[in-house]
Design a protein around this motif. Structure first.
Motif, PDB file in Angstrom:
ATOM      1  N   TYR A 228      35.420  50.003  36.910  1.00  0.00           N
ATOM      2  CA  TYR A 228      34.670  48.977  36.186  1.00  0.00           C
ATOM      3  C   TYR A 228      35.061  47.583  36.675  1.00  0.00           C
ATOM      4  O   TYR A 228      34.201  46.760  36.990  1.00  0.00           O
ATOM      5  CB  TYR A 228      34.916  49.101  34.678  1.00  0.00           C
ATOM      6  N   ARG A 229      36.379  47.339  36.743  1.00  0.00           N
ATOM      7  CA  ARG A 229      36.837  46.013  37.166  1.00  0.00           C
ATOM      8  C   ARG A 229      36.390  45.709  38.596  1.00  0.00           C
ATOM      9  O   ARG A 229      35.983  44.585  38.896  1.00  0.00           O
ATOM     10  CB  ARG A 229      38.348  45.885  37.000  1.00  0.00           C
ATOM     11  N   ALA A 230      36.445  46.692  39.474  1.00  0.00           N
ATOM     12  CA  ALA A 230      35.997  46.491  40.862  1.00  0.00           C
ATOM     13  C   ALA A 230      34.496  46.174  40.894  1.00  0.00           C
ATOM     14  O   ALA A 230      34.055  45.281  41.632  1.00  0.00           O
ATOM     15  CB  ALA A 230      36.311  47.718  41.707  1.00  0.00           C
ATOM     16  N   ALA A 231      33.717  46.893  40.099  1.00  0.00           N
ATOM     17  CA  ALA A 231      32.276  46.644  40.052  1.00  0.00           C
ATOM     18  C   ALA A 231      31.966  45.249  39.509  1.00  0.00           C
ATOM     19  O   ALA A 231      31.091  44.544  40.026  1.00  0.00           O
ATOM     20  CB  ALA A 231      31.584  47.706  39.196  1.00  0.00           C
ATOM     21  N   MET A 232      32.700  44.836  38.495  1.00  0.00           N
ATOM     22  CA  MET A 232      32.483  43.503  37.921  1.00  0.00           C
ATOM     23  C   MET A 232      32.934  42.397  38.887  1.00  0.00           C
ATOM     24  O   MET A 232      32.319  41.336  38.952  1.00  0.00           O
ATOM     25  CB  MET A 232      33.220  43.349  36.587  1.00  0.00           C
ATOM     26  N   GLN A 233      34.005  42.656  39.637  1.00  0.00           N
ATOM     27  CA  GLN A 233      34.429  41.681  40.663  1.00  0.00           C
ATOM     28  C   GLN A 233      33.328  41.512  41.706  1.00  0.00           C
ATOM     29  O   GLN A 233      33.010  40.396  42.112  1.00  0.00           O
ATOM     30  CB  GLN A 233      35.731  42.129  41.341  1.00  0.00           C
ATOM     31  N   ARG A 234      32.724  42.638  42.145  1.00  0.00           N
ATOM     32  CA  ARG A 234      31.623  42.569  43.121  1.00  0.00           C
ATOM     33  C   ARG A 234      30.431  41.823  42.529  1.00  0.00           C
ATOM     34  O   ARG A 234      29.811  40.992  43.190  1.00  0.00           O
ATOM     35  CB  ARG A 234      31.203  43.972  43.567  1.00  0.00           C
ATOM     36  N   ALA A 235      30.094  42.133  41.287  1.00  0.00           N
ATOM     37  CA  ALA A 235      28.978  41.446  40.626  1.00  0.00           C
ATOM     38  C   ALA A 235      29.272  39.951  40.526  1.00  0.00           C
ATOM     39  O   ALA A 235      28.400  39.116  40.809  1.00  0.00           O
ATOM     40  CB  ALA A 235      28.735  42.034  39.237  1.00  0.00           C
ATOM     41  N   GLY A 236      30.484  39.625  40.138  1.00  0.00           N
ATOM     42  CA  GLY A 236      30.877  38.220  40.035  1.00  0.00           C
ATOM     43  C   GLY A 236      30.761  37.498  41.365  1.00  0.00           C
ATOM     44  O   GLY A 236      30.227  36.391  41.440  1.00  0.00           O
ATOM     45  N   GLN A 237      31.236  38.141  42.434  1.00  0.00           N
ATOM     46  CA  GLN A 237      31.121  37.538  43.766  1.00  0.00           C
ATOM     47  C   GLN A 237      29.661  37.276  44.105  1.00  0.00           C
ATOM     48  O   GLN A 237      29.334  36.233  44.658  1.00  0.00           O
ATOM     49  CB  GLN A 237      31.731  38.451  44.826  1.00  0.00           C
ATOM     50  N   GLY A 238      28.803  38.219  43.781  1.00  0.00           N
ATOM     51  CA  GLY A 238      27.374  38.042  44.037  1.00  0.00           C
ATOM     52  C   GLY A 238      26.791  36.866  43.265  1.00  0.00           C
ATOM     53  O   GLY A 238      26.031  36.076  43.810  1.00  0.00           O
ATOM     54  N   HIS A 239      27.162  36.750  41.999  1.00  0.00           N
ATOM     55  CA  HIS A 239      26.657  35.651  41.167  1.00  0.00           C
ATOM     56  C   HIS A 239      27.198  34.304  41.633  1.00  0.00           C
ATOM     57  O   HIS A 239      26.507  33.296  41.544  1.00  0.00           O
ATOM     58  CB  HIS A 239      27.042  35.859  39.698  1.00  0.00           C
ATOM     59  N   LEU A 240      28.429  34.289  42.121  1.00  0.00           N
ATOM     60  CA  LEU A 240      29.082  33.034  42.504  1.00  0.00           C
ATOM     61  C   LEU A 240      28.751  32.587  43.920  1.00  0.00           C
ATOM     62  O   LEU A 240      28.856  31.396  44.238  1.00  0.00           O
ATOM     63  CB  LEU A 240      30.601  33.183  42.358  1.00  0.00           C
ATOM     64  N   GLN A 241      28.363  33.508  44.757  1.00  0.00           N
ATOM     65  CA  GLN A 241      28.164  33.207  46.175  1.00  0.00           C
ATOM     66  C   GLN A 241      27.183  32.056  46.405  1.00  0.00           C
ATOM     67  O   GLN A 241      27.440  31.156  47.201  1.00  0.00           O
ATOM     68  CB  GLN A 241      27.680  34.453  46.917  1.00  0.00           C
ATOM     69  N   ALA A 242      26.061  32.066  45.719  1.00  0.00           N
ATOM     70  CA  ALA A 242      25.057  31.018  45.908  1.00  0.00           C
ATOM     71  C   ALA A 242      25.600  29.645  45.511  1.00  0.00           C
ATOM     72  O   ALA A 242      25.312  28.646  46.170  1.00  0.00           O
ATOM     73  CB  ALA A 242      23.798  31.337  45.116  1.00  0.00           C
ATOM     74  N   ILE A 243      26.400  29.589  44.454  1.00  0.00           N
ATOM     75  CA  ILE A 243      26.974  28.319  44.005  1.00  0.00           C
ATOM     76  C   ILE A 243      27.955  27.805  45.052  1.00  0.00           C
ATOM     77  O   ILE A 243      27.918  26.637  45.445  1.00  0.00           O
ATOM     78  CB  ILE A 243      27.679  28.472  42.639  1.00  0.00           C
ATOM     79  N   VAL A 244      28.832  28.685  45.512  1.00  0.00           N
ATOM     80  CA  VAL A 244      29.833  28.300  46.508  1.00  0.00           C
ATOM     81  C   VAL A 244      29.148  27.831  47.789  1.00  0.00           C
ATOM     82  O   VAL A 244      29.502  26.784  48.344  1.00  0.00           O
ATOM     83  CB  VAL A 244      30.809  29.473  46.787  1.00  0.00           C
TER      84      VAL A 244
END
Length: 159
Positions: free
Chosen positions: A61-77
């Motif tokens: 779960y934590r790994a999946a949420m980290q991947r999801a978070g990276q996806g959501h944050l990538q455009a901002i970064v």
């Protein structure tokens, strides 16, 4: 005026538009950006006596949420970096999204929190979203609440 701005996202189209506005604001201020996605804590199924084999482990779960978070944050970064701004992205886990936003802002020495008036819960609410309301009531630093004039079309990337 502001040196480090925390921009929150929940990955929704509304949140992406708000993040884009946050990056624009940071550029005007010449501020560093910290993009933050807060995922819910892992929940064990309480309705069964034995955890089903298909139910993800806490690590999965934590790994999946980290991947999801990276996806959501990538455009901002990427948007911040295109504008020459220093930017970092972070995924955090918490039961209370609002309290985690306030906590991360303090820990990372941010001097402004930039967030939308509504997130995933969207446009159905007449007043401020519950997360935004809680951040406003608990934050010791300024919170800039961005409100979109019209709802974004589809789920295109806004930044």
């Amino acid at each position: 005026m502001y040196r480090k701005i925390l921009i929150t996202t929940d990955g929704s189209a509304v949140s992406n538009k708000t993040a884009c506005a946050g990056v624009d604001f940071a550029e005007q201020m010449g501020a560093e950006v910290l993009a933050l996605f807060v995922a819910p804590e892992y929940q064990y199924p309480i309705y069964v006596e034995i955890i089903p084999p298909s139910y993800p482990s806490e690590e999965e779960y934590r790994a999946a949420m980290q991947r999801a978070g990276q996806g959501h944050l990538q455009a901002i970064v990427e948007a911040a970096e295109r504008r020459g701004l220093r930017c970092a992205g972070a995924t955090a886990f918490a039961e209370s999204v609002a309290l985690k936003i306030v906590e991360v802002a303090a820990e990372r020495h941010c001097d402004l929190i930039f967030m939308g008036s509504h997130g995933r819960s969207g446009w159905g609410q007449l007043l401020l979203g519950s997360v935004t309301n809680k951040v406003l009531s608990h934050s010791k630093i300024p919170v800039l609440v961005h409100r979109l004039i019209k709802e974004p079309q589809g789920h295109e990337n806004a930044t």
